[in-house]
Write a protein that holds these residues in place. Structure first.
Motif, PDB file in Angstrom:
ATOM      1  N   ILE A  72       0.853  -1.180   0.000  1.00  0.00           N
ATOM      2  CA  ILE A  72       0.000   0.000   0.000  1.00  0.00           C
ATOM      3  C   ILE A  72       0.895   1.237   0.000  1.00  0.00           C
ATOM      4  CG2 ILE A  72      -1.823   1.245   1.230  1.00  0.00           C
ATOM      5  CD1 ILE A  72      -2.548  -1.422   2.578  1.00  0.00           C
ATOM      6  N   PRO A  73       0.688   2.192  -0.907  1.00  0.00           N
ATOM      7  CA  PRO A  73       1.538   3.389  -0.937  1.00  0.00           C
ATOM      8  C   PRO A  73       1.319   4.274   0.282  1.00  0.00           C
ATOM      9  CG  PRO A  73      -0.204   3.533  -2.593  1.00  0.00           C
ATOM     10  CD  PRO A  73      -0.275   2.155  -2.026  1.00  0.00           C
ATOM     11  N   ILE A  74       2.409   4.915   0.731  1.00  0.00           N
ATOM     12  CA  ILE A  74       2.373   5.814   1.882  1.00  0.00           C
ATOM     13  C   ILE A  74       2.585   7.229   1.374  1.00  0.00           C
ATOM     14  CG2 ILE A  74       3.398   6.352   4.127  1.00  0.00           C
ATOM     15  CD1 ILE A  74       4.487   3.399   4.074  1.00  0.00           C
ATOM     16  N   VAL A  75       1.620   8.101   1.633  1.00  0.00           N
ATOM     17  CA  VAL A  75       1.629   9.444   1.043  1.00  0.00           C
ATOM     18  C   VAL A  75       1.408  10.494   2.135  1.00  0.00           C
ATOM     19  CG1 VAL A  75       0.665   8.479  -1.081  1.00  0.00           C
ATOM     20  CG2 VAL A  75      -0.867   9.537   0.595  1.00  0.00           C
ATOM     21  N   ASN A  76       1.606  11.755   1.774  1.00  0.00           N
ATOM     22  CA  ASN A  76       1.340  12.876   2.681  1.00  0.00           C
ATOM     23  C   ASN A  76      -0.140  12.858   3.076  1.00  0.00           C
ATOM     24  OD1 ASN A  76       0.788  15.521   3.751  1.00  0.00           O
ATOM     25  ND2 ASN A  76       2.628  16.275   2.716  1.00  0.00           N
ATOM     26  N   ASN A  77      -0.424  12.922   4.383  1.00  0.00           N
ATOM     27  CA  ASN A  77      -1.823  12.805   4.805  1.00  0.00           C
ATOM     28  C   ASN A  77      -2.680  14.030   4.468  1.00  0.00           C
ATOM     29  OD1 ASN A  77      -1.080  14.634   6.804  1.00  0.00           O
ATOM     30  ND2 ASN A  77      -1.337  13.192   8.509  1.00  0.00           N
ATOM     31  N   GLN A  78      -2.082  15.062   3.879  1.00  0.00           N
ATOM     32  CA  GLN A  78      -2.902  16.162   3.365  1.00  0.00           C
ATOM     33  C   GLN A  78      -3.859  15.644   2.285  1.00  0.00           C
ATOM     34  OE1 GLN A  78      -3.191  19.314   4.459  1.00  0.00           O
ATOM     35  NE2 GLN A  78      -4.820  19.584   2.922  1.00  0.00           N
ATOM     36  N   ARG A  79      -3.454  14.578   1.614  1.00  0.00           N
ATOM     37  CA  ARG A  79      -4.306  14.000   0.569  1.00  0.00           C
ATOM     38  C   ARG A  79      -5.634  13.515   1.148  1.00  0.00           C
ATOM     39  NH1 ARG A  79      -2.530   9.009  -3.464  1.00  0.00           N
ATOM     40  NH2 ARG A  79      -4.641   8.532  -4.263  1.00  0.00           N
ATOM     41  N   ILE A  80      -5.602  13.007   2.371  1.00  0.00           N
ATOM     42  CA  ILE A  80      -6.845  12.549   3.015  1.00  0.00           C
ATOM     43  C   ILE A  80      -7.786  13.730   3.213  1.00  0.00           C
ATOM     44  CG2 ILE A  80      -7.843  11.454   5.060  1.00  0.00           C
ATOM     45  CD1 ILE A  80      -5.256   9.939   5.449  1.00  0.00           C
ATOM     46  N   VAL A  81      -7.225  14.842   3.696  1.00  0.00           N
ATOM     47  CA  VAL A  81      -8.036  16.040   3.923  1.00  0.00           C
ATOM     48  C   VAL A  81      -8.589  16.564   2.608  1.00  0.00           C
ATOM     49  CG1 VAL A  81      -8.035  18.389   4.845  1.00  0.00           C
ATOM     50  CG2 VAL A  81      -6.700  16.596   5.996  1.00  0.00           C
ATOM     51  N   ASP A  82      -7.776  16.531   1.567  1.00  0.00           N
ATOM     52  CA  ASP A  82      -8.209  17.038   0.260  1.00  0.00           C
ATOM     53  C   ASP A  82      -9.316  16.171  -0.356  1.00  0.00           C
ATOM     54  OD1 ASP A  82      -6.328  19.034   0.487  1.00  0.00           O
ATOM     55  OD2 ASP A  82      -4.828  18.018  -0.758  1.00  0.00           O
ATOM     56  N   GLU A  83      -9.195  14.848  -0.189  1.00  0.00           N
ATOM     57  CA  GLU A  83     -10.117  13.945  -0.879  1.00  0.00           C
ATOM     58  C   GLU A  83     -11.356  13.589  -0.067  1.00  0.00           C
ATOM     59  OE1 GLU A  83      -7.959  10.552  -2.298  1.00  0.00           O
ATOM     60  OE2 GLU A  83      -6.808  11.735  -3.755  1.00  0.00           O
ATOM     61  N   GLN A  84     -11.292  13.731   1.287  1.00  0.00           N
ATOM     62  CA  GLN A  84     -12.442  13.465   2.145  1.00  0.00           C
ATOM     63  C   GLN A  84     -13.098  12.096   1.845  1.00  0.00           C
ATOM     64  OE1 GLN A  84     -13.518  15.467   4.681  1.00  0.00           O
ATOM     65  NE2 GLN A  84     -12.042  17.098   4.282  1.00  0.00           N
ATOM     66  N   PRO A  85     -12.374  11.000   2.037  1.00  0.00           N
ATOM     67  CA  PRO A  85     -12.985   9.682   1.820  1.00  0.00           C
ATOM     68  C   PRO A  85     -14.099   9.420   2.840  1.00  0.00           C
ATOM     69  CG  PRO A  85     -10.890   9.450   2.948  1.00  0.00           C
ATOM     70  CD  PRO A  85     -10.990  10.896   2.551  1.00  0.00           C
ATOM     71  N   GLU A  86     -14.931   8.433   2.551  1.00  0.00           N
ATOM     72  CA  GLU A  86     -16.044   8.132   3.467  1.00  0.00           C
ATOM     73  C   GLU A  86     -15.537   7.722   4.852  1.00  0.00           C
ATOM     74  OE1 GLU A  86     -17.664   7.733  -0.639  1.00  0.00           O
ATOM     75  OE2 GLU A  86     -15.865   6.964   0.386  1.00  0.00           O
ATOM     76  N   TYR A  87     -14.433   6.954   4.884  1.00  0.00           N
ATOM     77  CA  TYR A  87     -13.925   6.441   6.158  1.00  0.00           C
ATOM     78  C   TYR A  87     -12.401   6.585   6.213  1.00  0.00           C
ATOM     79  CZ  TYR A  87     -18.495   4.151   6.482  1.00  0.00           C
ATOM     80  OH  TYR A  87     -19.840   3.890   6.527  1.00  0.00           O
ATOM     81  N   VAL A  88     -11.893   6.842   7.427  1.00  0.00           N
ATOM     82  CA  VAL A  88     -10.450   6.852   7.678  1.00  0.00           C
ATOM     83  C   VAL A  88     -10.176   5.926   8.859  1.00  0.00           C
ATOM     84  CG1 VAL A  88      -8.472   8.228   8.439  1.00  0.00           C
ATOM     85  CG2 VAL A  88     -10.069   9.158   6.748  1.00  0.00           C
ATOM     86  N   LEU A  89      -9.322   4.946   8.630  1.00  0.00           N
ATOM     87  CA  LEU A  89      -8.947   3.988   9.668  1.00  0.00           C
ATOM     88  C   LEU A  89      -7.721   4.518  10.404  1.00  0.00           C
ATOM     89  CD1 LEU A  89      -9.423   1.130  10.912  1.00  0.00           C
ATOM     90  CD2 LEU A  89      -7.783   0.262   9.216  1.00  0.00           C
ATOM     91  N   LEU A  90      -7.844   4.714  11.708  1.00  0.00           N
ATOM     92  CA  LEU A  90      -6.744   5.258  12.517  1.00  0.00           C
ATOM     93  C   LEU A  90      -5.806   4.117  12.910  1.00  0.00           C
ATOM     94  CD1 LEU A  90      -8.763   7.743  14.771  1.00  0.00           C
ATOM     95  CD2 LEU A  90      -7.542   8.206  12.631  1.00  0.00           C
ATOM     96  N   LEU A  91      -4.765   3.929  12.115  1.00  0.00           N
ATOM     97  CA  LEU A  91      -3.849   2.813  12.332  1.00  0.00           C
ATOM     98  C   LEU A  91      -2.957   3.021  13.553  1.00  0.00           C
ATOM     99  CD1 LEU A  91      -3.019   2.205   8.585  1.00  0.00           C
ATOM    100  CD2 LEU A  91      -4.316   0.671  10.091  1.00  0.00           C
ATOM    101  N   ALA A  92      -2.693   4.289  13.910  1.00  0.00           N
ATOM    102  CA  ALA A  92      -2.024   4.590  15.190  1.00  0.00           C
ATOM    103  C   ALA A  92      -3.118   4.824  16.229  1.00  0.00           C
ATOM    104  CB  ALA A  92      -1.121   5.802  15.048  1.00  0.00           C
ATOM    105  N   TRP A  93      -3.940   3.812  16.414  1.00  0.00           N
ATOM    106  CA  TRP A  93      -5.155   3.952  17.234  1.00  0.00           C
ATOM    107  C   TRP A  93      -4.842   4.236  18.701  1.00  0.00           C
ATOM    108  CZ3 TRP A  93      -5.632   0.644  21.288  1.00  0.00           C
ATOM    109  CH2 TRP A  93      -4.847  -0.518  21.255  1.00  0.00           C
ATOM    110  N   HIS A  94      -3.633   3.904  19.136  1.00  0.00           N
ATOM    111  CA  HIS A  94      -3.236   4.169  20.526  1.00  0.00           C
ATOM    112  C   HIS A  94      -3.044   5.666  20.773  1.00  0.00           C
ATOM    113  CE1 HIS A  94       0.084   3.295  17.875  1.00  0.00           C
ATOM    114  NE2 HIS A  94       0.970   3.804  18.687  1.00  0.00           N
ATOM    115  N   TYR A  95      -2.996   6.463  19.697  1.00  0.00           N
ATOM    116  CA  TYR A  95      -2.983   7.927  19.811  1.00  0.00           C
ATOM    117  C   TYR A  95      -4.242   8.514  19.155  1.00  0.00           C
ATOM    118  CZ  TYR A  95       2.006   7.681  21.011  1.00  0.00           C
ATOM    119  OH  TYR A  95       3.207   7.423  21.616  1.00  0.00           O
ATOM    120  N   ALA A  96      -5.333   7.779  19.192  1.00  0.00           N
ATOM    121  CA  ALA A  96      -6.524   8.140  18.427  1.00  0.00           C
ATOM    122  C   ALA A  96      -7.049   9.530  18.760  1.00  0.00           C
ATOM    123  CB  ALA A  96      -7.621   7.103  18.652  1.00  0.00           C
ATOM    124  N   GLN A  97      -7.141   9.866  20.030  1.00  0.00           N
ATOM    125  CA  GLN A  97      -7.758  11.137  20.417  1.00  0.00           C
ATOM    126  C   GLN A  97      -7.000  12.346  19.855  1.00  0.00           C
ATOM    127  OE1 GLN A  97     -10.671  11.073  22.003  1.00  0.00           O
ATOM    128  NE2 GLN A  97     -10.969  13.278  22.212  1.00  0.00           N
TER     129      GLN A  97
END
Length: 421
Positions: free
Chosen positions: A369-394
């Motif tokens: 799976i490609p690893i990219v700048n997370n600004q792309r998530i904000v720009d694209e607004q997908p339906e769901y985002v999985l917090l893989l560093a869930w131990h720092y979720a808050q």
């Protein structure tokens, strides 16, 4: 008189005995299949080459309650020059280590100008806070990340810690009031060499302070994602008391702390026979009620498999509806999770990482799976985002919301659920 000391140095390959007490009757906890090394990220060119996978099985010792892997990958392969993990780029972790340094200085009553050595110092973040507290500092780091510690003004030896390194530090700086090891004491296959080095390096009135994943919250919070090849051991307090009884040390204090979804910080005084604080006996009593029961581990196995299946079902259901789930953050533990669950770029098109990460432009081992700048998530607004560093979720969720992310946030552990924030 210490008990007869078993071998604490392990060669690469299968291990058939307990890494602490030598017991040869070990029980399976969870088989995660063959997996790649979680911090050996791939370049685009690497995708055209064969990839090596190693057995990833967790077992436990009924005698001392250590939980461990039954296979060792060579340290030179695991901790390579392109090792991508840096402590200082994670704001929450840097703040945590600042607090940790101040607590340790207070707890051991360290005087100004005392020597602190950090084994596995990474980019020197923890040592920088000991330095701010007025202590002399030296780092030991086996990977190329040592250069960042040096750039930060921390004297750092790029080496694996052993008696030779310990003698060199004593010759150059004297013995240490405190030696620390944060989330690395479970990593070394040559554990005997490390402990013999500590016997040389720690002053007679000094301490070794370790902090690592703690077996109880790993089990209780279904953290099978903490099982990967770097983590050769997941300690109970009982296993640590057993270990240090073989050497010139005494476990004198223990604290449960919040880092990484549940750690234990253990204070080990130089010399035998020191009086230990009530915290040690209290935690040992709690462990006795659970960690000696085979049914406890069987339940963990069954729940882990169910969680993995629930996560994969969520991805499949979203895919059928034309919805995307994107990953945010790429800690080492997410490699275990995604490889075990069988989630690749067909279900998760990319993983977003912070702009300062050394992982940008790479690919997740195993699943690519490609690893990219997370600004792309904000720009694209997908339906769901999985917090893989869930131990720092808050804090991560709050930061993403502040940046304008409106996606539904999913927590993978200790159960798959939508986060309300």
């Amino acid at each position: 008189m210490s008990p007869s000391r078993p071998n604490h140095n392990f060669d690469p390959g299968p291990i058939s005995c307990c890494q602490v007490c030598g017991n040869e009757s070990l029980e399976l906890v969870l088989d995660l299949g063959h997996q790649p090394l979680c911090d050996t990220l791939l370049s685009a060119d690497d995708l055209n080459e064969p990839e090596t996978f190693y057995p990833l099985r967790q077992v436990w010792c009924p005698k001392c309650t250590l939980s461990q892997l039954d296979y060792v990958v060579p340290g030179s392969v695991v901790y390579h020059d392109d090792y991508p993990y840096r402590t200082g780029v994670t704001r929450e972790l840097a703040a945590y280590q600042q607090e940790m340094a101040l607590e340790i200085v207070k707890d051991i009553e360290a005087k100004k100008n005392s020597l602190c050595v950090d084994v596995g110092c990474n980019d020197g973040t923890l040592l920088s806070y000991f330095k701010q507290a007025g202590m002399r500092v030296v780092g030991v780091e086996p990977t190329g990340i040592a250069k960042y510690a040096r750039e930060a003004g921390i004297e750092t030896m790029q080496a694996c810690f052993d008696p030779t390194v310990a003698k060199q530090i004593v010759e150059d700086h004297g013995q240490a009031k405190v030696v620390t090891a944060t989330n690395v004491f479970a990593h070394m296959a040559s554990l005997g060499d490390v402990l013999q080095g500590l016997e040389i390096l720690v002053a007679d009135d000094g301490y070794f302070v370790l902090e690592n994943h703690y077996l109880v919250p790993v089990m209780e919070r279904m953290q099978f994602d903490t099982i990967y090849h770097e983590h050769l051991r997941t300690y109970s307090l009982r296993s640590l008391v057993t270990l240090f009884d073989y050497y010139d040390f005494t476990v004198v204090d223990a604290k449960k702390v919040s880092r990484y979804g549940g750690n234990i910080r253990v204070y080990v005084a130089k010399g035998r026979g020191h009086q230990r604080k009530p915290s040690v006996d209290a935690i040992l009593a709690e462990e006795q009620a659970t960690l000696t029961d085979p049914a406890y581990y069987k339940a963990f196995e069954q729940k882990s498999i169910k969680l993995k299946n629930d996560l994969l079902k969520l991805f499949m259901d979203c895919n059928d509806k034309g919805h995307q789930i994107i990953g945010n953050s790429c800690p080492g533990r997410c490699s275990t999770l995604l490889n075990f669950a069988g989630i690749g770029p067909d279900l998760m098109p990319y993983i977003g990482e912070q702009p300062t990460s050394l992982k940008l432009g790479k690919f997740l081992p195993g699943k690519h799976i490609p690893i990219v700048n997370n600004q792309r998530i904000v720009d694209e607004q997908p339906e769901y985002v999985l917090l893989l560093a869930w131990h720092y979720a808050q804090p991560i969720a709050e930061q993403l919301r502040e940046r304008g992310l409106k996606s539904n946030l999913i927590m993978p552990m200790p159960e798959v659920r939508t986060l309300e924030i």
